[in-house]
Design an enzyme around this catalytic site. Structure first.
Site, PDB file in Angstrom:
ATOM      1  N   HIS A 194     -35.511 -23.715  18.488  1.00  0.00           N
ATOM      2  CA  HIS A 194     -36.802 -24.176  19.002  1.00  0.00           C
ATOM      3  C   HIS A 194     -37.786 -23.015  18.901  1.00  0.00           C
ATOM      4  O   HIS A 194     -37.466 -21.889  19.297  1.00  0.00           O
ATOM      5  CB  HIS A 194     -36.708 -24.540  20.486  1.00  0.00           C
ATOM      6  CG  HIS A 194     -35.764 -25.660  20.820  1.00  0.00           C
ATOM      7  ND1 HIS A 194     -36.209 -26.905  21.196  1.00  0.00           N
ATOM      8  CD2 HIS A 194     -34.414 -25.712  20.851  1.00  0.00           C
ATOM      9  CE1 HIS A 194     -35.163 -27.682  21.458  1.00  0.00           C
ATOM     10  NE2 HIS A 194     -34.057 -26.975  21.261  1.00  0.00           N
ATOM     11  N   GLY A 240     -27.078 -26.725  27.321  1.00  0.00           N
ATOM     12  CA  GLY A 240     -28.005 -27.857  27.293  1.00  0.00           C
ATOM     13  C   GLY A 240     -28.237 -28.426  25.905  1.00  0.00           C
ATOM     14  O   GLY A 240     -29.236 -29.102  25.669  1.00  0.00           O
ATOM     15  N   GLN A 241     -27.308 -28.172  24.978  1.00  0.00           N
ATOM     16  CA  GLN A 241     -27.495 -28.696  23.616  1.00  0.00           C
ATOM     17  C   GLN A 241     -27.310 -30.210  23.610  1.00  0.00           C
ATOM     18  O   GLN A 241     -26.342 -30.744  24.160  1.00  0.00           O
ATOM     19  CB  GLN A 241     -26.483 -28.050  22.662  1.00  0.00           C
ATOM     20  CG  GLN A 241     -26.720 -28.435  21.209  1.00  0.00           C
ATOM     21  CD  GLN A 241     -25.760 -27.726  20.248  1.00  0.00           C
ATOM     22  OE1 GLN A 241     -24.840 -27.022  20.677  1.00  0.00           O
ATOM     23  NE2 GLN A 241     -25.974 -27.916  18.958  1.00  0.00           N
ATOM     24  N   ASN A 284     -29.897 -23.587  21.872  1.00  0.00           N
ATOM     25  CA  ASN A 284     -28.942 -24.038  22.881  1.00  0.00           C
ATOM     26  C   ASN A 284     -27.580 -24.250  22.236  1.00  0.00           C
ATOM     27  O   ASN A 284     -27.485 -24.875  21.179  1.00  0.00           O
ATOM     28  CB  ASN A 284     -29.427 -25.349  23.510  1.00  0.00           C
ATOM     29  CG  ASN A 284     -30.743 -25.179  24.234  1.00  0.00           C
ATOM     30  OD1 ASN A 284     -30.972 -24.178  24.888  1.00  0.00           O
ATOM     31  ND2 ASN A 284     -31.626 -26.160  24.101  1.00  0.00           N
ATOM     32  N   ASP A 295     -41.044 -31.104  17.268  1.00  0.00           N
ATOM     33  CA  ASP A 295     -40.139 -31.784  18.215  1.00  0.00           C
ATOM     34  C   ASP A 295     -40.792 -33.093  18.662  1.00  0.00           C
ATOM     35  O   ASP A 295     -41.999 -33.158  18.904  1.00  0.00           O
ATOM     36  CB  ASP A 295     -39.877 -30.881  19.428  1.00  0.00           C
ATOM     37  CG  ASP A 295     -38.682 -31.354  20.243  1.00  0.00           C
ATOM     38  OD1 ASP A 295     -37.650 -30.656  20.235  1.00  0.00           O
ATOM     39  OD2 ASP A 295     -38.776 -32.420  20.885  1.00  0.00           O
ATOM     40  N   ILE A 296     -39.970 -34.136  18.793  1.00  0.00           N
ATOM     41  CA  ILE A 296     -40.476 -35.457  19.158  1.00  0.00           C
ATOM     42  C   ILE A 296     -40.974 -35.491  20.609  1.00  0.00           C
ATOM     43  O   ILE A 296     -41.779 -36.340  20.978  1.00  0.00           O
ATOM     44  CB  ILE A 296     -39.371 -36.519  18.915  1.00  0.00           C
ATOM     45  CG1 ILE A 296     -39.961 -37.906  18.725  1.00  0.00           C
ATOM     46  CG2 ILE A 296     -38.331 -36.519  20.030  1.00  0.00           C
ATOM     47  CD1 ILE A 296     -38.963 -38.928  18.182  1.00  0.00           C
ATOM     48  N   HIS A 333     -30.004 -25.699  15.560  1.00  0.00           N
ATOM     49  CA  HIS A 333     -31.465 -25.664  15.438  1.00  0.00           C
ATOM     50  C   HIS A 333     -32.028 -24.596  16.358  1.00  0.00           C
ATOM     51  O   HIS A 333     -31.454 -24.280  17.398  1.00  0.00           O
ATOM     52  CB  HIS A 333     -32.090 -27.019  15.780  1.00  0.00           C
ATOM     53  CG  HIS A 333     -31.665 -27.568  17.111  1.00  0.00           C
ATOM     54  ND1 HIS A 333     -30.463 -28.203  17.282  1.00  0.00           N
ATOM     55  CD2 HIS A 333     -32.264 -27.581  18.318  1.00  0.00           C
ATOM     56  CE1 HIS A 333     -30.345 -28.583  18.547  1.00  0.00           C
ATOM     57  NE2 HIS A 333     -31.425 -28.200  19.201  1.00  0.00           N
TER      58      HIS A 333
END
Ligand code: 5GP
Length: 128
Positions: free
Chosen positions: A107, A98-99, A92, A34-35, A105
């Site tokens: 997490h 909260g997507q 999400n 994740d960035i 995807h």
């Protein structure tokens, strides 16, 4: 549920149009860091297919892809060395979930003790 947008950031990563720090790839899934990591290990796993969210993926992905994707999630966590100490997976779905990126995807969070966040979630009748 809105239609899949081929210009979403994960679609661009899948097509190689945007870079990512790749962790794993097979015919079913791509995993990358994740960035904006929220834990010492924060990896995203995305399926190779156009699915908006878990609801879409769970309802319409072919069985081979669904199985391959979840096997990839397990393998990535195992290969990252998270099996023994444990980890958290989150998906999400939609605005209330909260997507932010509308390509399904998962997490994977690891490397530290996770809080019991669900205990501090707003009560069902709260506005917060
Ligand atoms: P969501 O809220 O949709 O479940 O989370 C989307 C995640 O994607 C966020 O944790 C965010 O930091 C991550 N993200 C957004 N854009 C990029 C990007 O361009 N590259 C990577 N590696 N992660 C991204």
């Amino acid at each position: 549920m809105s239609a899949y947008d081929r210009n979403n950031v994960f679609a661009k990563i899948l097509r190689g149009e945007l870079p990512c720090k790749k962790v794993y790839e097979d015919e079913f899934a791509l995993a990358f860091h994740d960035i904006n990591p929220l834990a010492p290990v924060h990896v995203l796993v995305i399926p190779k297919g156009e699915y908006v969210s878990q609801a879409d993926f769970g309802a319409t992905a072919p069985p081979e892809l669904a199985t391959g994707f979840w096997r990839a999630v397990s393998k990535v966590a195992r290969d990252l060395g998270l099996d023994t100490e444990g980890y958290r997976i989150v998906a999400n779905h939609g605005p209330n979930g909260g997507q932010l990126v509308f390509h399904f995807h998962v997490h994977i969070f690891g490397g530290r003790q996770m809080s019991h966040a669900m205990r501090s979630m707003p009560k069902a009748d709260s506005q917060g």
